[in-house]
Motif scaffolding. Structure first.
Motif, PDB file in Angstrom:
ATOM      1  N   ILE A  91       0.820  -1.272  -0.137  1.00  0.00           N
ATOM      2  CA  ILE A  91       0.013  -0.105   0.132  1.00  0.00           C
ATOM      3  C   ILE A  91       0.917   1.303  -0.035  1.00  0.00           C
ATOM      4  O   ILE A  91       0.568   2.212  -0.663  1.00  0.00           O
ATOM      5  N   ARG A  92       2.021   1.257   0.905  1.00  0.00           N
ATOM      6  CA  ARG A  92       2.986   2.446   0.980  1.00  0.00           C
ATOM      7  C   ARG A  92       3.400   2.553  -0.534  1.00  0.00           C
ATOM      8  O   ARG A  92       3.550   3.794  -0.882  1.00  0.00           O
ATOM      9  N   ARG A  93       3.989   1.639  -1.092  1.00  0.00           N
ATOM     10  CA  ARG A  93       4.622   1.845  -2.482  1.00  0.00           C
ATOM     11  C   ARG A  93       3.463   2.062  -3.669  1.00  0.00           C
ATOM     12  O   ARG A  93       3.905   2.433  -4.861  1.00  0.00           O
ATOM     13  N   ASN A  94       2.247   1.846  -3.410  1.00  0.00           N
ATOM     14  CA  ASN A  94       1.210   1.835  -4.464  1.00  0.00           C
ATOM     15  C   ASN A  94       0.052   2.783  -4.045  1.00  0.00           C
ATOM     16  O   ASN A  94      -1.244   2.221  -4.226  1.00  0.00           O
ATOM     17  N   LYS A  95       0.262   4.046  -3.557  1.00  0.00           N
ATOM     18  CA  LYS A  95      -1.055   4.741  -3.147  1.00  0.00           C
ATOM     19  C   LYS A  95      -1.938   4.938  -4.257  1.00  0.00           C
ATOM     20  O   LYS A  95      -3.069   4.856  -3.984  1.00  0.00           O
ATOM     21  N   ASN A  96      -1.323   5.240  -5.097  1.00  0.00           N
ATOM     22  CA  ASN A  96      -2.183   5.964  -6.365  1.00  0.00           C
ATOM     23  C   ASN A  96      -2.872   4.768  -6.878  1.00  0.00           C
ATOM     24  O   ASN A  96      -4.311   4.767  -7.424  1.00  0.00           O
ATOM     25  N   PHE A  97      -2.308   3.587  -6.951  1.00  0.00           N
ATOM     26  CA  PHE A  97      -3.010   2.305  -7.421  1.00  0.00           C
ATOM     27  C   PHE A  97      -4.132   1.879  -6.512  1.00  0.00           C
ATOM     28  O   PHE A  97      -5.240   1.351  -6.905  1.00  0.00           O
ATOM     29  N   VAL A  98      -3.728   1.899  -5.266  1.00  0.00           N
ATOM     30  CA  VAL A  98      -5.078   1.740  -4.146  1.00  0.00           C
ATOM     31  C   VAL A  98      -6.341   2.515  -4.517  1.00  0.00           C
ATOM     32  O   VAL A  98      -7.317   2.293  -4.302  1.00  0.00           O
ATOM     33  N   ILE A  99      -6.152   3.978  -4.913  1.00  0.00           N
ATOM     34  CA  ILE A  99      -7.009   4.816  -5.045  1.00  0.00           C
ATOM     35  C   ILE A  99      -7.723   4.493  -6.298  1.00  0.00           C
ATOM     36  O   ILE A  99      -8.941   4.363  -6.526  1.00  0.00           O
ATOM     37  N   PHE A 100      -7.131   3.922  -7.385  1.00  0.00           N
ATOM     38  CA  PHE A 100      -7.702   3.402  -8.678  1.00  0.00           C
ATOM     39  C   PHE A 100      -8.457   2.311  -8.161  1.00  0.00           C
ATOM     40  O   PHE A 100      -9.792   2.107  -8.804  1.00  0.00           O
ATOM     41  N   SER A 101      -8.154   1.433  -7.304  1.00  0.00           N
ATOM     42  CA  SER A 101      -8.917   0.276  -7.106  1.00  0.00           C
ATOM     43  C   SER A 101      -9.947   0.631  -6.399  1.00  0.00           C
ATOM     44  O   SER A 101     -11.067  -0.153  -6.470  1.00  0.00           O
ATOM     45  N   PHE A 102     -10.121   1.749  -5.526  1.00  0.00           N
ATOM     46  CA  PHE A 102     -11.449   2.202  -5.139  1.00  0.00           C
ATOM     47  C   PHE A 102     -12.437   2.401  -6.051  1.00  0.00           C
ATOM     48  O   PHE A 102     -13.492   2.261  -6.197  1.00  0.00           O
ATOM     49  N   ALA A 103     -11.888   3.322  -7.190  1.00  0.00           N
ATOM     50  CA  ALA A 103     -12.600   3.568  -8.458  1.00  0.00           C
ATOM     51  C   ALA A 103     -13.186   2.707  -8.859  1.00  0.00           C
ATOM     52  O   ALA A 103     -14.365   2.570  -9.604  1.00  0.00           O
ATOM     53  N   VAL A 104     -12.347   1.302  -9.246  1.00  0.00           N
ATOM     54  CA  VAL A 104     -12.970   0.155  -9.784  1.00  0.00           C
ATOM     55  C   VAL A 104     -14.180  -0.227  -8.866  1.00  0.00           C
ATOM     56  O   VAL A 104     -15.325  -0.790  -9.742  1.00  0.00           O
ATOM     57  N   MET A 105     -14.191  -0.372  -7.801  1.00  0.00           N
ATOM     58  CA  MET A 105     -15.263  -0.839  -6.982  1.00  0.00           C
ATOM     59  C   MET A 105     -16.592  -0.038  -7.146  1.00  0.00           C
ATOM     60  O   MET A 105     -17.658  -0.393  -7.448  1.00  0.00           O
ATOM     61  N   LEU A 106     -16.403   1.480  -7.319  1.00  0.00           N
ATOM     62  CA  LEU A 106     -17.572   2.351  -7.663  1.00  0.00           C
ATOM     63  C   LEU A 106     -17.792   2.022  -9.170  1.00  0.00           C
ATOM     64  O   LEU A 106     -19.075   1.972  -9.201  1.00  0.00           O
TER      65      LEU A 106
END
Length: 278
Positions: A91-106
């Motif tokens: 998560i620390r190394r891929n913060k933007n990707f984690v945000i993108f994954s939240f968009a995937v859920m929406l």
């Protein structure tokens, strides 16, 4: 759990000498889905609902057999050569990707709503269960070109651009379904399936392979799939409540709003993912 595992194994097997066309392989999943929708409908009509778990067990055994047959690479040896990474470090190394994954859920909330409550949506505009089966098959067939020719598409367009385009297509599909007053109009709305689901799925998978180290990729694939699964959980929980309270139109409106928010997040964050990893 099966989807990220199978996807990750596919990319582990894929090398310059032994390339795997993910889109083409995944297109057979859509073909199988369209076929099974038709076959299971006939089996349930003839033998009852017990045909569904029976078919599921048979398919899982076929999957296990196929994995055993293709297990020609020493995965244990390969895993030892890779450094393990914790979830917190990922998560620390891929913060933007984690945000993108939240968009995937929406974005996939509306996909789950359509999969779970299409019969109620159709009945709201005068449709029936027979038309529901036809629409599911229609969507599955529309997925084939995008999946089958994704490699050629990717040579001309970046994964980031494709994700932006397909997220907008998702939003248009659900919003036009909300506006639909007839089954025919829903067919028109579902034409966006041509560039939404197949392109989004394929490009998100390839994005993980492009921007992440090998020791991160499995967690990346798992996170994307987990968010798709969470969207189904929320759609099932919230969808039934909204349907009982205010009907199919309200559920479609909520899905449209969430899809638009998800698409906006994709536009804002997707280019930053690769920049942060470079």
């Amino acid at each position: 759990s099966l989807q990220p595992i199978v996807t990750s194994i596919a990319f582990h097997y894929s090398t310059a000498r032994n390339p795997i066309n993910f889109g083409m392989s995944r297109s057979f999943g859509s073909v199988s889905y369209a076929a099974m929708t038709s076959i299971l409908g006939a089996m349930v009509y003839k033998y009852g609902t017990n045909a569904i778990p029976t078919a599921g067990i048979i398919i899982l055994f076929l999957l296990i057999a196929s994995l055993l047959i293709t297990a020609s690479i020493d995965l244990n040896k390969m895993q030892k050569s890779q450094q393990k990474i914790s979830l917190s470090e990922f998560i620390r190394r891929n913060k933007n990707f984690v945000i993108f994954s939240f968009a995937v859920m929406l974005i996939f909330f509306q996909n789950s709503v359509l999969n779970s409550y299409l019969i109620q949506i159709l009945e709201n505009v005068g449709g029936n269960s027979n038309q529901m089966g036809q629409l599911f098959s229609f969507m599955a067939v529309l997925e084939l070109p995008g999946l089958f020719f994704f490699t050629q598409i990717r040579k001309k367009l970046s994964c980031q651009f494709i994700l932006k385009l397909s997220s907008v297509a998702f939003a248009f599909k659900i919003f036009l379904t909300y506006l639909a007053g007839s089954v025919s109009f829903i067919y028109i709305a579902f034409l966006f399936q041509l560039i939404s689901f197949p392109l989004f799925l394929s490009s998100s998978v390839h994005l993980v392979d492009e921007v992440m180290d090998k020791n991160e990729a499995v967690k990346g694939q798992s996170l994307i799939t987990s968010m798709m699964t969470l969207s189904t959980v929320f759609a099932s929980f919230i969808g039934g409540f909204v349907l009982d309270l205010s009907g199919a139109s309200s559920l479609l409106l909520i899905s449209s709003v969430l899809a638009v928010i998800g698409a906006i997040i994709v536009f804002v964050i997707i280019d930053k993912i690769k920049d942060s990893k470079s």
